[in-house]
Design an enzyme around this catalytic site. Structure first.
Site, PDB file in Angstrom:
ATOM      1  N   SER A 242       0.736  -1.273   0.144  1.00 33.73           N
ATOM      2  CA  SER A 242       0.056  -0.058   0.075  1.00 33.73           C
ATOM      3  C   SER A 242       0.941   1.225   0.045  1.00 33.73           C
ATOM      4  O   SER A 242       1.899   1.486  -0.952  1.00 33.73           O
ATOM      5  CB  SER A 242      -0.904  -0.140   1.140  1.00 33.73           C
ATOM      6  OG  SER A 242      -1.863   0.961   1.016  1.00 33.73           O
TER       7      SER A 242
ATOM      8  N   ASP B 111     -10.174  -3.759  -5.075  1.00 31.20           N
ATOM      9  CA  ASP B 111      -9.499  -2.859  -4.432  1.00 31.20           C
ATOM     10  C   ASP B 111     -10.194  -1.100  -4.486  1.00 31.20           C
ATOM     11  O   ASP B 111     -10.002  -0.588  -5.321  1.00 31.20           O
ATOM     12  CB  ASP B 111      -8.142  -2.679  -4.763  1.00 31.20           C
ATOM     13  CG  ASP B 111      -7.385  -2.061  -3.557  1.00 31.20           C
ATOM     14  OD1 ASP B 111      -7.861  -1.215  -2.974  1.00 31.20           O
ATOM     15  OD2 ASP B 111      -6.120  -2.534  -3.289  1.00 31.20           O
TER      16      ASP B 111
ATOM     17  N   HIS C 233      -8.310  -4.325  -0.757  1.00 33.00           N
ATOM     18  CA  HIS C 233      -7.175  -3.816  -0.613  1.00 33.00           C
ATOM     19  C   HIS C 233      -6.172  -4.898   0.377  1.00 33.00           C
ATOM     20  O   HIS C 233      -5.047  -4.762   0.521  1.00 33.00           O
ATOM     21  CB  HIS C 233      -7.112  -2.461  -0.005  1.00 33.00           C
ATOM     22  CG  HIS C 233      -6.061  -1.738   0.181  1.00 33.00           C
ATOM     23  ND1 HIS C 233      -5.240  -1.291  -0.960  1.00 33.00           N
ATOM     24  CD2 HIS C 233      -5.097  -1.204   0.771  1.00 33.00           C
ATOM     25  CE1 HIS C 233      -4.348  -0.631  -0.792  1.00 33.00           C
ATOM     26  NE2 HIS C 233      -4.351  -0.462   0.393  1.00 33.00           N
TER      27      HIS C 233
HETATM   28  C1  MLT Z   1      -1.204   5.961  -0.248  1.00 29.92           C
HETATM   29  O1  MLT Z   1      -1.499   7.023   0.359  1.00 29.92           O
HETATM   30  O2  MLT Z   1      -0.162   5.802  -0.426  1.00 29.92           O
HETATM   31  C2  MLT Z   1      -2.413   5.069  -0.821  1.00 29.92           C
HETATM   32  O3  MLT Z   1      -3.492   5.736  -0.675  1.00 29.92           O
HETATM   33  C3  MLT Z   1      -2.466   3.917   0.095  1.00 29.92           C
HETATM   34  C4  MLT Z   1      -2.791   4.040   1.672  1.00 29.92           C
HETATM   35  O4  MLT Z   1      -1.842   3.979   2.284  1.00 29.92           O
HETATM   36  O5  MLT Z   1      -3.953   3.858   1.874  1.00 29.92           O
END
Ligand code: MLT
Length: 201
Positions: A93, A143, A174
């Site tokens: 992520s 996701d 996710h």
């Molecule tokens: C991010 O902010 O890098 C992406 O949206 C994934 C997350 O951290 O939620």
């Protein structure tokens, strides 16, 4: 004997340095693990760079933090005598997004990356040569955070840069799932056996 390769573990928003250590050990028990913690706090949750809203990144901060992470990788390889050409990022992520940003900005620092639920971190303004790099994208078919268009753009970006791209699609959202871990383990094994073939030719 020193570790064959190094996995650079990069946690998701709200994670910690300890978060992905079990994953790293299960992916490759022989690898050295580097697990830096994100320094940005968003409502008490650790991240690697700032964002204006979900999926809307603070690009200036992203570039600055990417440089910091690049310096960390160089310093850690030197301090722990790790082969600097054998570092693979494993990010989930937010960690996938900064790992991707390092690969696009400082390709010489990473051999490749396992990007779990990634988005496009930024659109490079000049061509990037990733012809010697390998990337695994583990995306979720449903996701809600990355959506489906973003991982497709990311795949295109890596293919256009000449990287060897493998995509694993998890039928879900996710959250990381067992099949992602299996896909990552198999991909990592293939990366090391490809290297061994090369050296035994
Ligand atoms: C991010 O902010 O890098 C992406 O949206 C994934 C997350 O951290 O939620």
């Amino acid at each position: 004997m020193g570790a064959r390769r190094t996995l650079l573990l990069l946690h998701g928003t709200g994670g910690s340095a300890q978060n992905l250590v079990p994953l790293g050990k299960s992916l490759d028990p022989t690898a050295a693990l580097l697990s830096p913690e994100g320094k940005v706090l968003e409502n008490g949750m650790r991240r690697y760079f700032r964002r204006h809203a979900e999926g809307v990144f603070d690009i200036e901060d992203l570039h600055a933090r990417t440089e910091d992470l690049a310096s960390f990788i160089k310093a850690a390889c030197s301090k722990y005598s790790l082969p600097s050409e054998e570092v693979i990022a494993v990010g989930y992520s937010n960690g996938a997004n900064i790992g991707s940003s390092v690969l696009l900005s400082f390709p010489s620092l990473l051999k490749g990356a396992v990007l779990l639920r990634p988005m496009v971190p930024f659109q490079p303004t000049h061509p990037v040569d990733l012809s010697q790099k390998a990337v695994l994208l583990c995306v979720g078919s449903h996701d809600a955070i990355t959506g489906t268009a973003d991982p497709i753009r990311l795949r295109q970006l890596y293919e256009d840069s000449g990287a060897s791209v493998t995509v694993h699609v998890h039928q879900g959202g996710h959250e990381l799932a067992h099949d992602d871990v299996e896909a990552a383990r198999t991909w990592l094994q293939l990366q090391s056996s490809a290297g061994e073939d090369f050296f035994t030719l």
